[in-house]
Design an enzyme around this catalytic site. Structure first.
Site, PDB file in Angstrom:
ATOM      1  N   SER A   1       0.921  -1.040  -0.514  1.00 39.59           N
ATOM      2  CA  SER A   1       0.037   0.057   0.296  1.00 39.59           C
ATOM      3  C   SER A   1       1.282   0.823   0.110  1.00 39.59           C
ATOM      4  CB  SER A   1      -0.666   0.183   1.757  1.00 39.59           C
ATOM      5  OG  SER A   1      -1.722  -1.212   0.913  1.00 39.59           O
TER       6      SER A   1
ATOM      7  N   SER B   1      -0.859  -8.753   5.200  1.00 40.14           N
ATOM      8  CA  SER B   1      -0.836  -9.350   3.890  1.00 40.14           C
ATOM      9  C   SER B   1       0.075 -10.133   3.879  1.00 40.14           C
ATOM     10  CB  SER B   1      -0.578  -8.483   3.057  1.00 40.14           C
ATOM     11  OG  SER B   1       0.411  -7.364   3.451  1.00 40.14           O
TER      12      SER B   1
ATOM     13  N   GLU C   1      -9.363 -10.210  -0.201  1.00 42.04           N
ATOM     14  CA  GLU C   1     -10.105  -9.803  -1.324  1.00 42.04           C
ATOM     15  C   GLU C   1     -10.773 -11.539  -1.446  1.00 42.04           C
ATOM     16  OE1 GLU C   1      -7.839  -7.525  -4.373  1.00 42.04           O
ATOM     17  OE2 GLU C   1      -6.444  -8.204  -2.837  1.00 42.04           O
TER      18      GLU C   1
ATOM     19  N   ASN D   1       0.558   3.676  10.871  1.00 41.42           N
ATOM     20  CA  ASN D   1      -0.374   3.953  11.902  1.00 41.42           C
ATOM     21  C   ASN D   1       0.237   3.154  12.581  1.00 41.42           C
ATOM     22  OD1 ASN D   1      -1.417   2.095  10.009  1.00 41.42           O
ATOM     23  ND2 ASN D   1      -2.530   1.843  12.413  1.00 41.42           N
TER      24      ASN D   1
HETATM   25  N1  HPA Z   1      -3.823  -2.889  11.619  1.00 39.43           N
HETATM   26  C1  HPA Z   1      -3.925  -4.158  10.027  1.00 39.43           C
HETATM   27  N2  HPA Z   1      -2.889  -3.602   8.106  1.00 39.43           N
HETATM   28  C2  HPA Z   1      -2.991  -2.623   8.547  1.00 39.43           C
HETATM   29  C3  HPA Z   1      -2.875  -1.203   9.341  1.00 39.43           C
HETATM   30  C4  HPA Z   1      -3.041  -1.906  10.422  1.00 39.43           C
HETATM   31  O1  HPA Z   1      -3.353  -0.820  11.586  1.00 39.43           O
HETATM   32  N3  HPA Z   1      -2.151  -0.185   9.543  1.00 39.43           N
HETATM   33  C5  HPA Z   1      -2.399  -0.861   7.383  1.00 39.43           C
HETATM   34  N4  HPA Z   1      -1.777  -2.011   7.058  1.00 39.43           N
END
Ligand code: HPA
Length: 276
Positions: free
Chosen positions: A31, A213, A87, A236
């Site tokens: 991503s 993933s 998905e 995050n």
């Molecule tokens: N959790 C799961 N997948 C993710 C997260 C998350 O906080 N951030 C980006 N992919």
């Protein structure tokens, strides 16, 4: 020849009609990191939808192209966009592109993904080299009949993450002055982000980052003998750590913010694996 391997061979044969590059290194971009593929030289672009047997990607921010080209003199194949369990793909299907690219000649693979930071010492924007994982998806890409042509029924996972490649990646980070954390990636099936309770559970059992993933691809890559290295971008803090909701927009935004640093690290890694 097994039917499963016949399909792998068919996809491999198709790719050979579109590109005469035999990749040494495979890159799987997660991503917000898909733009790295634009750096490839002498690029052949093959849409996934043209490759027999390839699944389709459906996630915003994930392109669906196979790129073959050269970076710093190293023949590389890039999966620009990947397939997720959430998905609705079977993990056996998520394994398919990995197996095809191994069949095409790839020897090693660098995975990247976005993840939520569980470890309180991490912060958004940090990069983490995956040293081990916890498969919390409840499934395996090796489930069902073994594809003997790709690897054995039972595989070791104690050495899944290639030690020499990890040393190289750490050295690259030092050389570039990039802070590179290390830790355990825990795969949740998604697509919903985790609950705060799930994240507390994950921390208790030893996870440093949560994502949706990579683990199926890692298992498939290990099965067929690819040397594996993987980096997570902490887009995050995981659920419940901060007093704010999680969003895909935040994931994409942080992914974009780190893309230069990430690209520098991957550039350096490729230059160093030229000799491996
Ligand atoms: N959790 C799961 N997948 C993710 C997260 C998350 O906080 N951030 C980006 N992919």
């Amino acid at each position: 020849m097994s039917q499963a391997y016949a399909q792998i061979q068919k996809a491999t044969d198709y790719i050979r009609t579109q590109s005469n590059i035999t990749p040494k290194l495979m890159l799987v971009l997660g991503s917000g990191l898909g733009d790295y593929g634009d750096r490839l030289q002498k690029m052949d672009v093959i849409p996934y939808q043209n490759i027999p047997g390839f699944p389709r990607t459906t996630v915003p921010g994930h392109k669906g192209n196979l790129l073959l080209g050269e970076l710093f003199g190293v023949p590389v194949v890039i999966m620009q966009g990947r397939f997720h369990y959430y998905e609705g793909h079977r993990q056996q299907d998520i394994a398919f592109p990995v197996r095809v690219l191994r069949n095409l000649g790839a020897q090693m693979v660098l995975f990247t993904n976005a993840a939520g930071a569980i470890n309180m010492d991490f912060k958004p924007g940090d990069l983490m080299m995956i040293t081990d994982h916890i498969n919390y998806s409840g499934m395996s890409p090796l489930f069902g009949e073994n594809v003997d042509e790709m690897g054995p029924r039972f595989i070791d996972m104690t050495q899944a993450y290639d030690k020499p490649l990890q040393q190289i990646l750490l050295a690259c980070a030092r050389e570039q002055g990039i802070s590179l954390k290390q830790g355990v990636y825990m795969m949740f099936p998604g697509p919903q982000f985790e609950t705060p309770a799930e994240i507390r559970f994950a921390r208790t059992i030893g996870a440093d980052a949560a994502g949706m993933s990579t683990v199926p691809e890692i298992i498939a890559a290990r099965h067929c003998g690819l040397r594996i290295c993987a980096i997570s971008c902490m887009t995050n803090m995981a659920a419940g750590i901060l007093d704010q909701p999680l969003s895909h927009e935040e994931v994409m935004e942080t992914g974009r913010m780190v893309s230069d640093r990430f690209a520098r690290l991957v550039d350096t890694f490729i230059q160093h694996v030229r000799e491996v």
